[in-house]
Write a protein that holds these residues in place. Structure first.
Motif, PDB file in Angstrom:
ATOM      1  N   UNK A   4       8.634  52.743 -49.333  1.00  0.00           N
ATOM      2  CA  UNK A   4       7.639  52.739 -48.196  1.00  0.00           C
ATOM      3  C   UNK A   4       7.832  53.844 -47.133  1.00  0.00           C
ATOM      4  N   UNK A   5       6.863  55.110 -47.066  1.00  0.00           N
ATOM      5  CA  UNK A   5       7.185  55.867 -46.067  1.00  0.00           C
ATOM      6  C   UNK A   5       6.772  55.137 -44.608  1.00  0.00           C
ATOM      7  N   UNK A   6       7.138  55.803 -43.796  1.00  0.00           N
ATOM      8  CA  UNK A   6       7.278  55.212 -42.413  1.00  0.00           C
ATOM      9  C   UNK A   6       5.771  55.082 -41.906  1.00  0.00           C
ATOM     10  N   UNK A   7       4.715  56.138 -42.308  1.00  0.00           N
ATOM     11  CA  UNK A   7       3.614  56.026 -41.929  1.00  0.00           C
ATOM     12  C   UNK A   7       2.720  54.742 -42.196  1.00  0.00           C
ATOM     13  N   UNK A   8       3.527  54.018 -43.076  1.00  0.00           N
ATOM     14  CA  UNK A   8       2.817  52.553 -43.458  1.00  0.00           C
ATOM     15  C   UNK A   8       3.142  51.619 -42.724  1.00  0.00           C
ATOM     16  N   UNK A   9       4.081  51.807 -41.753  1.00  0.00           N
ATOM     17  CA  UNK A   9       4.668  50.526 -41.047  1.00  0.00           C
ATOM     18  C   UNK A   9       4.407  50.995 -39.558  1.00  0.00           C
ATOM     19  N   UNK A  10       4.105  52.470 -39.018  1.00  0.00           N
ATOM     20  CA  UNK A  10       3.992  52.390 -37.733  1.00  0.00           C
ATOM     21  C   UNK A  10       2.944  53.817 -37.513  1.00  0.00           C
ATOM     22  N   UNK A  11       2.318  54.055 -36.409  1.00  0.00           N
ATOM     23  CA  UNK A  11       1.443  54.868 -36.126  1.00  0.00           C
ATOM     24  C   UNK A  11       2.521  55.899 -35.497  1.00  0.00           C
ATOM     25  N   UNK A  12       2.162  57.189 -35.992  1.00  0.00           N
ATOM     26  CA  UNK A  12       2.827  58.269 -35.445  1.00  0.00           C
ATOM     27  C   UNK A  12       1.981  59.256 -34.804  1.00  0.00           C
ATOM     28  N   UNK A  13       2.128  59.671 -33.562  1.00  0.00           N
ATOM     29  CA  UNK A  13       1.586  60.510 -32.735  1.00  0.00           C
ATOM     30  C   UNK A  13       2.366  61.446 -31.720  1.00  0.00           C
ATOM     31  N   UNK A  14       1.769  62.426 -31.382  1.00  0.00           N
ATOM     32  CA  UNK A  14       2.450  63.569 -30.558  1.00  0.00           C
ATOM     33  C   UNK A  14       2.845  62.857 -29.280  1.00  0.00           C
ATOM     34  N   UNK A  15       3.788  63.126 -28.509  1.00  0.00           N
ATOM     35  CA  UNK A  15       4.364  62.901 -27.149  1.00  0.00           C
ATOM     36  C   UNK A  15       4.580  64.037 -26.395  1.00  0.00           C
ATOM     37  N   UNK A  16       4.381  63.858 -25.188  1.00  0.00           N
ATOM     38  CA  UNK A  16       4.995  65.110 -24.104  1.00  0.00           C
ATOM     39  C   UNK A  16       6.197  65.070 -23.949  1.00  0.00           C
ATOM     40  N   UNK A  17       6.887  66.240 -23.984  1.00  0.00           N
ATOM     41  CA  UNK A  17       8.252  66.430 -23.338  1.00  0.00           C
ATOM     42  C   UNK A  17       8.284  66.545 -21.925  1.00  0.00           C
ATOM     43  N   UNK A  18       8.938  65.801 -21.228  1.00  0.00           N
ATOM     44  CA  UNK A  18       9.048  65.972 -19.639  1.00  0.00           C
ATOM     45  C   UNK A  18      10.325  65.609 -19.130  1.00  0.00           C
ATOM     46  N   UNK A  19      10.450  66.134 -17.996  1.00  0.00           N
ATOM     47  CA  UNK A  19      11.677  65.727 -17.392  1.00  0.00           C
ATOM     48  C   UNK A  19      11.428  65.174 -15.951  1.00  0.00           C
ATOM     49  N   UNK A  20      12.316  64.061 -15.720  1.00  0.00           N
ATOM     50  CA  UNK A  20      12.454  63.489 -14.573  1.00  0.00           C
ATOM     51  C   UNK A  20      13.830  63.705 -13.928  1.00  0.00           C
ATOM     52  N   UNK A  21      13.905  64.647 -12.952  1.00  0.00           N
ATOM     53  CA  UNK A  21      15.180  65.389 -12.687  1.00  0.00           C
ATOM     54  C   UNK A  21      15.754  65.653 -13.914  1.00  0.00           C
ATOM     55  N   UNK A  22      16.888  65.414 -14.166  1.00  0.00           N
ATOM     56  CA  UNK A  22      17.508  65.950 -15.253  1.00  0.00           C
ATOM     57  C   UNK A  22      17.626  65.200 -16.580  1.00  0.00           C
ATOM     58  N   UNK A  23      16.718  64.189 -16.407  1.00  0.00           N
ATOM     59  CA  UNK A  23      16.482  63.395 -17.625  1.00  0.00           C
ATOM     60  C   UNK A  23      15.308  63.856 -18.610  1.00  0.00           C
ATOM     61  N   UNK A  24      15.567  63.864 -19.849  1.00  0.00           N
ATOM     62  CA  UNK A  24      14.584  64.362 -20.856  1.00  0.00           C
ATOM     63  C   UNK A  24      13.752  62.955 -21.229  1.00  0.00           C
ATOM     64  N   UNK A  25      12.513  63.218 -20.950  1.00  0.00           N
ATOM     65  CA  UNK A  25      11.560  62.102 -21.627  1.00  0.00           C
ATOM     66  C   UNK A  25      10.594  62.455 -22.537  1.00  0.00           C
ATOM     67  N   UNK A  26      10.191  61.526 -23.345  1.00  0.00           N
ATOM     68  CA  UNK A  26       8.968  62.111 -24.305  1.00  0.00           C
ATOM     69  C   UNK A  26       8.321  60.919 -23.739  1.00  0.00           C
ATOM     70  N   UNK A  27       6.901  61.344 -23.128  1.00  0.00           N
ATOM     71  CA  UNK A  27       6.127  60.290 -22.533  1.00  0.00           C
ATOM     72  C   UNK A  27       6.976  59.490 -21.647  1.00  0.00           C
TER      73      UNK A  27
END
Lengths: 63, 300
Positions: free
Chosen positions: B158-181
């Motif tokens: 089974x490919x992953x797309x069949x069990x989950x929704x895959x979308x773009x997220x925004x790379x951003x920083x809070x202080x020195x911490x890297x976040x995606x959304x």
């Protein structure tokens, strides 16, 4: 990804008193610019990642 | 003969889909094909040998079958050794999965050959009095094709797309911490590295469809497989001395969503999403809490 295996291989700090001599060598620097530079070089040399602890101390972690 | 041919065909048809999990072009192909032919041969002659009371031959075949079991071990060892040379590791979960698949494929090869040769053999006996024994080859061919199709369908991952929704997220920083959304990925100490992440990094958010998928995404091996395949397909701007650019897939503990931050060679989001979507769900990560009673009760 392999959780919890990180090893502190070096410490770069503005404030020497914030770090006690432990397993890793400590490099005391005199400004944020020097700290950035030393940390970058050490990171490259030791193939390790630089983390900012937020209190003026940078640690280099190898996984 | 029919059995041998279809067994080999089965292995060949499955080889084509392999290149991404195990990029070993000419020689890897040759060795797997060779082994496939051996497996096919084993499957093909097992029934005639038994019927003709060639028990020595049958014993030999058992030996060969045992050899096949070592395929998995062999694959695992090779891949394990190659981990050292990978910028983004496959992870033990993925290695185990690939090894398992290779082993299973050889068994399927054997079954296809066995089915084809059995039908040919029986058909031959049946049709010989009628004077048209060669028609039995058609029967054998049909059996071979049937097993191949059936096997490919059931063994298809089974490919992953069949069990989950895959979308773009925004790379951003809070202080020195890297976040995606709003999902935390890691701490990045150097300002230059943060700039690089902000400029070139791409984020992907993977939202599980149900609690089964959530359990799958929580598996560390599954997430490492996602990081590995994405890096293998999209390329990666990273070397050994810059571990802070390693693609990481991290969980949002509250919602079960996973997020990946990666710096591909080409910063195109569409192919990256497609790459993530085509990552197979690895067998070790495929848990189904919803199939159990407590699991269902916990889900609502």
């Amino acid at each position: 990804m392999r959780g919890g295996e990180g090893l502190v291989v070096a410490v770069v700090t503005l404030a020497g008193e914030k770090v006690l001599a432990g397993g890793a060598p400590v490099f005391v620097v005199s400004g944020s610019e020097e700290r950035e530079k030393v940390a970058t070089t050490l990171g490259r040399v030791l193939d390790s990642q630089v983390h900012d602890l937020g209190n003026g101390v940078y640690v280099l972690v190898k996984r | 003969m029919t059995g041998l041919f279809f067994g080999a065909l089965a292995r060949l048809s499955m080889l084509r889909t392999d290149y991404r999990q195990y990029p070993s072009y000419p020689h890897g192909y040759a060795s797997h094909l060779g082994l496939g032919v051996v497996a096919a041969f084993t499957g093909a002659v097992v029934l005639p040998a038994l019927i003709l009371r060639e028990l020595t031959a049958a014993t030999f075949l058992l030996l060969v079958a045992q050899q096949l079991r070592e395929v998995r071990d062999l694959e695992r060892k090779t891949l394990d050794r190659m981990e050292e040379t990978e910028l983004v590791k496959r992870g033990a979960g993925y290695v185990e999965d690939i090894a398992k698949v290779f082993e299973a494929r050889n068994y399927l090869t054997m079954f296809a050959a066995l089915a084809a040769s059995t039908l040919t053999f029986l058909g031959w006996r049946l049709l010989e009095p009628m004077g048209v024994p060669l028609f039995s080859v058609l029967g054998g061919a049909a059996a071979g094709v049937a097993v191949i199709t059936l096997g490919r369908k059931t063994l298809d991952r089974q490919p992953l797309r069949q069990v989950a929704r895959i979308r773009e997220g925004k790379i951003n920083f809070r202080g020195t911490m890297l976040y995606v959304d709003d999902i935390h990925i890691q701490e990045v100490g150097l300002a230059k590295s943060r700039d690089r992440w902000a400029k070139l990094g791409l984020g992907v958010v993977i939202e599980p469809n149900d609690d089964n998928a959530r359990a799958t995404l929580a598996n560390v091996g599954q997430r490492q497989a996602i990081a590995h395949d994405s890096a293998a397909i999209m390329g990666i701007r990273k070397d050994r001395d810059t571990p802070e650019f390693t693609p990481l897939v991290r969980l949002d503990l509250d919602t079960g969503r996973a997020a990946m931050a990666i710096i591909p060679v080409e910063p195109d989001i569409a192919p990256l999403l497609a790459a993530v979507g085509s990552v197979p769900v690895i067998e070790g990560a495929r848990t189904r809490p919803l199939a159990t009673k407590p699991g269902r009760r916990a889900a609502d």
